[in-house]
Design an enzyme around this catalytic site. Structure first.
Site, short mmCIF file in Angstrom:
data_model
loop_
_atom_site.label_atom_id
_atom_site.label_comp_id
_atom_site.label_asym_id
_atom_site.label_seq_id
_atom_site.Cartn_x
_atom_site.Cartn_y
_atom_site.Cartn_z
N ASP A 180 -3.28 4.36 2.86
CA ASP A 180 -3.61 4.68 4.25
C ASP A 180 -3.24 6.13 4.54
OD1 ASP A 180 -4.46 2.10 4.73
OD2 ASP A 180 -2.67 1.49 5.83
N ASP A 190 0.86 -1.18 0.00
CA ASP A 190 0.00 0.00 0.00
C ASP A 190 0.90 1.23 0.00
OD1 ASP A 190 1.11 0.25 2.51
OD2 ASP A 190 -0.77 0.19 3.61
N ASP A 224 1.44 4.74 2.31
CA ASP A 224 1.08 5.34 3.61
C ASP A 224 1.46 6.82 3.65
OD1 ASP A 224 0.52 2.64 5.02
OD2 ASP A 224 2.56 2.39 4.29
N1 DCP Z 1 2.00 0.81 11.62
C1 DCP Z 1 1.60 1.14 12.89
N2 DCP Z 1 0.39 0.74 13.35
C2 DCP Z 1 -0.42 0.01 12.56
C3 DCP Z 1 -0.04 -0.32 11.26
C4 DCP Z 1 1.19 0.09 10.82
O1 DCP Z 1 2.34 1.80 13.61
N3 DCP Z 1 -1.59 -0.40 13.03
C5 DCP Z 1 3.30 1.27 11.13
C6 DCP Z 1 4.38 0.27 11.01
C7 DCP Z 1 4.53 0.04 9.54
C8 DCP Z 1 3.96 1.29 8.93
O2 DCP Z 1 3.06 1.82 9.86
O3 DCP Z 1 5.85 -0.15 9.16
C9 DCP Z 1 3.24 1.06 7.65
O4 DCP Z 1 2.45 -0.12 7.70
P1 DCP Z 1 2.38 -1.09 6.47
O5 DCP Z 1 1.58 -2.27 6.88
O6 DCP Z 1 1.91 -0.35 5.26
O7 DCP Z 1 3.88 -1.58 6.31
P2 DCP Z 1 5.03 -1.11 5.33
O8 DCP Z 1 4.65 0.16 4.65
O9 DCP Z 1 6.25 -1.12 6.15
O10 DCP Z 1 5.12 -2.28 4.28
P3 DCP Z 1 4.33 -2.49 2.90
O11 DCP Z 1 5.35 -2.24 1.86
O12 DCP Z 1 3.89 -3.91 2.91
O13 DCP Z 1 3.20 -1.52 2.85
MG MG Z 2 2.85 0.40 3.59
#
Ligand code: DCP
Ligand code: MG
Length: 371
Positions: free
Chosen positions: A295, A205, A207
Site C-alpha cells: 500500500d 502487506d 505500507d
Molecule cells: N489504516 C488507516 N486507514 C485505513 C487502513 C489502515 O488509517 N483505511 C492504518 C492503521 C493500520 C495501518 O494503517 O495500522 C496499516 O494498515 P494494515 O491493515 O496494513 O495494518 P498493519 O500494517 O498494522 O498490520 P499488517 O501486519 O496486517 O499489515
Molecule cells: Mg500493513
C-alpha cells in the site's frame, strides 16, 4: 511468558495511547481466544461486543506479565462480564466452550475463508454464504457471481498474498520503491509505516508513505511510481484512488475509516534475488519470485505527521488516540489534522511528537504502539 508478578495497584489506562505495547505478548492464549470472538461479532455486524473484546485484547497485550488468575486481572480496565467469564474458563480448563463452538461454526469458518481473499469484505462474504457457497471452488464455478478486478487478482495470487511478508521482504520492497520514487523526484520522502514500522517480524502487506516538499507534486507521484513499476514488469495489480483531500472540508466530525489522500493498493512481483536470505515461501516451494501486497499513500508534505501517525497503527492504537482526543481533550484527530474544538482552531504539527504534545500525551515510540 514472563514470571514477573504484577506490581501492586499498577494502574493501566483504558486508552491504548497511554500504554506501551511491544510485539511481545505475555497473554497470547487469552488474546487469541478473545480475537476469535471479536472477529465473530464483527462478521455478524455486532459492533458493541466486537469493540469490547478488541479493547480487552489490547489491554492484555500491554501487560508485561501473564494473567494467571481472575484476581490479578481485577483492577484492569476494559474487561467486562463476558470477557471475564471467557477468561475464567480458559484459566481453569485451558480452553473456552464459546470459543470452541465459534471456531467450529460453519458460518464463521466460511466467512473467515471468504474474507481472507483480497477484495472480499464481510458484505460480499455474507452474500456468497447466503447463496449457499462454502468453498473457493464453489465461488469460482458459480456463473451468477461476477468477481471484480481486485477479487480476480485476490484469487489469482491467493497462495502468495495469504502468506505473511517477512521483514527482509519488506526491506527489499523498500529499496524498490525508494529507487523508483527518487528517480522521479530526487527530494522525495519515503517512510515505511504499518506493522513493520512497529517492529513486527511479519505482516500481511507492506505500507509506505511517499511525498515531496513541492506542494501539489505529491498528487502525481503515485501514477509515476506505478508507471515505473509497470515498465519494470513487476506491477501485477493496482487500484489507484486520487486525492479527495481538501483542507477546507475539515474538520470532519463524522468518523471515516479511510482518509482522503491519494493512495494505491498494489500487488508486486518480488524476485528472490532481491531479498536477503531469500523469499518467505512455503516448505518445498522453490520459485524465484512471489507476489506481495503493498500500500502506498501520498499526503501533501504539510500533512505528513498526521498521515504517518495514522498509518503506523495499530488499529486499536489509532482508535484510542481519536477517542482520547475527543473524550479527554475536546479535540478531533484523524489522518489529516488535529482540531481543537475549544479554541476552534487547527493545531499544526511537523512530527508525531508535536501531535502527542498537543494532546498532552507522553510520546509513545512506534514499536510501543502494538496495541
Ligand atoms: N489504516 C488507516 N486507514 C485505513 C487502513 C489502515 O488509517 N483505511 C492504518 C492503521 C493500520 C495501518 O494503517 O495500522 C496499516 O494498515 P494494515 O491493515 O496494513 O495494518 P498493519 O500494517 O498494522 O498490520 P499488517 O501486519 O496486517 O499489515
Ligand atoms: Mg500493513
Amino acid at each position: 511468558a514472563s514470571a514477573t508478578p504484577p506490581p501492586p495497584k499498577a494502574t493501566v489506562s483504558q486508552y491504548a495511547c497511554q500504554r506501551r505495547t511491544t510485539t511481545e505478548n505475555n497473554n497470547k492464549t487469552l488474546t487469541d481466544a478473545f480475537e476469535v470472538l471479536a472477529d465473530s461479532y464483527e462478521l455478524n455486524e455486532m459492533e458493541g461486543p466486537c469493540l469490547a473484546f478488541r479493547r480487552a485484547v489490547s489491554v492484555l497485550k500491554s501487560l508485561p506479565w501473564a494473567v494467571k488468575s481472575l484476581e490479578t486481572a481485577q483492577d484492569l480496565p476494559c474487561l467486562g462480564e463476558h470477557s471475564k467469564a471467557v477468561m475464567k474458563e480458559i484459566l481453569q480448563y485451558g480452553h473456552s466452550f464459546e470459543v470452541e463452538k465459534t471456531l467450529s461454526d460453519e458460518r464463521y469458518q466460511t466467512l473467515k475463508l471468504f474474507t481472507s481473499v483480497f477484495g472480499v469484505g464481510p458484505k460480499t462474504a455474507d452474500k456468497w454464504y447466503r447463496r449457499g457457497l462454502r468453498s473457493f471452488s464453489e465461488v469460482l464455478t458459480d456463473s451468477s457471481i461476477q468477481l471484480n478486478r481486485m477479487q480476480q487478482s485476490g484469487f489469482l495470487h491467493y497462495g502468495d498474498i495469504s502468506r505473511a511478508v517477512s521483514k527482509a521482504e519488506a526491506r527489499a520492497l523498500r529499496s524498490i520503491i525508494d529507487e523508483a520514487v527518487h528517480v522521479i523526484t530526487p527530494d522525495a520522502v519515503l517512510a515505511l509505516t504499518g506493522g513493520f514500522r512497529r517492529g513486527k517480524e511479519f505482516g500481511h502487506d507492506v505500507d509506505f508513505i511517499v511525498t515531496t516538499p513541492e506542494p501539489g507534486e505529491e498528487e502525481t507521484l503515485l501514477p509515476k511510481i506505478m508507471n515505473r513499476l509497470t515498465k519494470q514488469g513487476i506491477l501485477l495489480f493496482s487500484d489507484y484512488q486520487t486525492s479527495t483531500f481538501e483542507m477546507s472540508k475539515l474538520p470532519c466530525h463524522r468518523f471515516e475509516a479511510m482518509d482522503h489522500f491519494a493512495k494505491c493498493f498494489l500487488i508486486l512481483r518480488l524476485e528472490a534475488s532481491k531479498v536477503e536470505g531469500g523469499l518467505h515461501l512455503a516448505e518445498g516451494d522453490s520459485r524465484g519470485w512471489r507476489a506481495v501486497r503493498v500500500d502506498l499513500v501520498s499526503p501533501p508534505m504539510e500533512r505528513y505527521a498526521f498521515a504517518l501517525l495514522g498509518w503506523t497503527g495499530s488499529r486499536q492504537f489509532e482508535r484510542d488516540l481519536r477517542r482520547f482526543a475527543r473524550m479527554e481533550r475536546r479535540m478531533l484527530l484523524d489522518n489529516h489534522a488535529l482540531y481543537d474544538k475549544t479554541k476552534k482552531e487547527f493545531l499544526a504539527a511537523t512530527t508525531e511528537k508535536d501531535i502527542f504534545a498537543h494532546l498532552g500525551l507522553e510520546y509513545i515510540e512506534p514499536w510501543q504502539r502494538n496495541a
